[in-house]
Design an enzyme around this catalytic site. Sequence first.
Site, short mmCIF file in Angstrom:
data_model
loop_
_atom_site.label_atom_id
_atom_site.label_comp_id
_atom_site.label_asym_id
_atom_site.label_seq_id
_atom_site.Cartn_x
_atom_site.Cartn_y
_atom_site.Cartn_z
N ASP A 7 84.14 87.10 19.65
CA ASP A 7 84.44 85.68 19.93
C ASP A 7 83.31 85.15 20.81
O ASP A 7 82.51 85.93 21.34
CB ASP A 7 85.79 85.56 20.66
CG ASP A 7 86.13 84.12 21.05
OD1 ASP A 7 85.85 83.21 20.24
OD2 ASP A 7 86.65 83.88 22.14
N CYS B 189 87.12 83.94 16.27
CA CYS B 189 86.63 82.66 16.75
C CYS B 189 86.63 81.72 15.56
O CYS B 189 85.98 82.01 14.55
CB CYS B 189 85.22 82.83 17.30
SG CYS B 189 84.43 81.29 17.79
N GLU C 118 88.81 78.62 30.12
CA GLU C 118 87.83 79.49 30.80
C GLU C 118 87.89 79.28 32.32
O GLU C 118 87.56 80.17 33.09
CB GLU C 118 86.41 79.24 30.26
CG GLU C 118 86.22 79.61 28.78
CD GLU C 118 85.88 81.09 28.52
OE1 GLU C 118 85.30 81.75 29.39
OE2 GLU C 118 86.23 81.59 27.43
N CYS D 222 91.75 77.37 17.49
CA CYS D 222 90.74 77.95 18.38
C CYS D 222 91.43 79.08 19.12
O CYS D 222 92.58 78.91 19.57
CB CYS D 222 90.25 76.88 19.36
SG CYS D 222 89.20 77.52 20.67
N HIS E 59 91.14 80.24 21.90
CA HIS E 59 91.46 79.99 23.32
C HIS E 59 92.83 79.31 23.47
O HIS E 59 93.45 79.41 24.52
CB HIS E 59 90.42 79.06 23.96
CG HIS E 59 89.13 79.75 24.33
ND1 HIS E 59 88.26 80.23 23.40
CD2 HIS E 59 88.58 80.03 25.54
CE1 HIS E 59 87.22 80.77 24.02
NE2 HIS E 59 87.39 80.66 25.32
N1 DGL Z 1 87.27 80.48 20.76
C1 DGL Z 1 86.40 79.72 19.90
C2 DGL Z 1 87.15 79.29 18.64
O1 DGL Z 1 88.09 79.90 18.25
C3 DGL Z 1 85.77 78.49 20.46
C4 DGL Z 1 85.24 78.47 21.82
C5 DGL Z 1 83.85 77.86 21.88
O2 DGL Z 1 83.69 76.63 21.74
O3 DGL Z 1 82.96 78.65 22.09
O4 DGL Z 1 86.81 78.32 18.00
#
Ligand code: DGL
Length: 270
Positions: A12, A75, A154, A186, A188
């Site tokens: 990721d 990701c 984050e 995403c 996150h």
């Molecule tokens: N975790 C990433 C996703 O699933 C995005 C985070 C980023 O913008 O780097 O898209």
Amino acid sequence: MNIPNCPVGVFDSGIGGLTVVKELQKFLPNENIVYFGDTARLPYGSKSKRLVTKYSLENTIFLNSKNVKIVVIACNTASAASADFLKQFIKIPVIGVIEAGALLAAKYSKNKKVGVIGTKSTVKSRAYSKYINKLDPTIKVYEQSTPLLVHIVEENWINKNITKSILKEYIDPLIKLGIDTLILGCTHYPLLANSIKECTKSITLVDSSTAIATIVQNTLEGKKILSNRKTKGYTHIYLSDLTPEISIWMNDFLGENFIGKIKKYNSQLL
Ligand code: DGL
């Protein structure tokens, strides 16, 4: 090289993909996992497709150097930009998180109106619309970019009131369009699921980390490369930058049953 007992590789742009690692640990407890989080170059979501593909390729080469038997792109941004390319580049299976989320959303939506929240890059790619409409062309997909959310996670601002206001601002327009299912597009965002639920109430949330764990299991089974280890697997986590804040957050998130190590990885590629 003993393929069944080689590790599962996961990458990721940062720590969000650890939501996928947690699901993999639950579904496939005997597998070893090597995780790479590109914390030094995060965010990917505001970068061009070309640059995200370059980073994804470098991450895959790193995982390959650890003898992984499969690569999981945990990701959405990297999956949208580079999954097709990586599948051609490398001989081992490559699984992207978008196909997993699309599959679940198409299954859950009753009124055939699905919302997606994701990074600017994921939304611009329209990858979710494409995958969902391949499964069912009658489903209407509404995509909304939510660029502030990765930074909120984050920074560990998960339960702040300001976070709830920002979520409302982003999600209310989708609710007004009548969606009954919302994809957390995403990796996150599952960390914000409780606050998101406060805005969405009865709308079904799709967390693709659960779906991807099932797809990984089926792929390993299908290729007969599931681990035959009887003991619990380890997880090795490599991050391209490791700050004290991230270490504290990860120790909390991974919990005391975590077997493995966390390392900073300095690559010439980075
Ligand atoms: N975790 C990433 C996703 O699933 C995005 C985070 C980023 O913008 O780097 O898209």
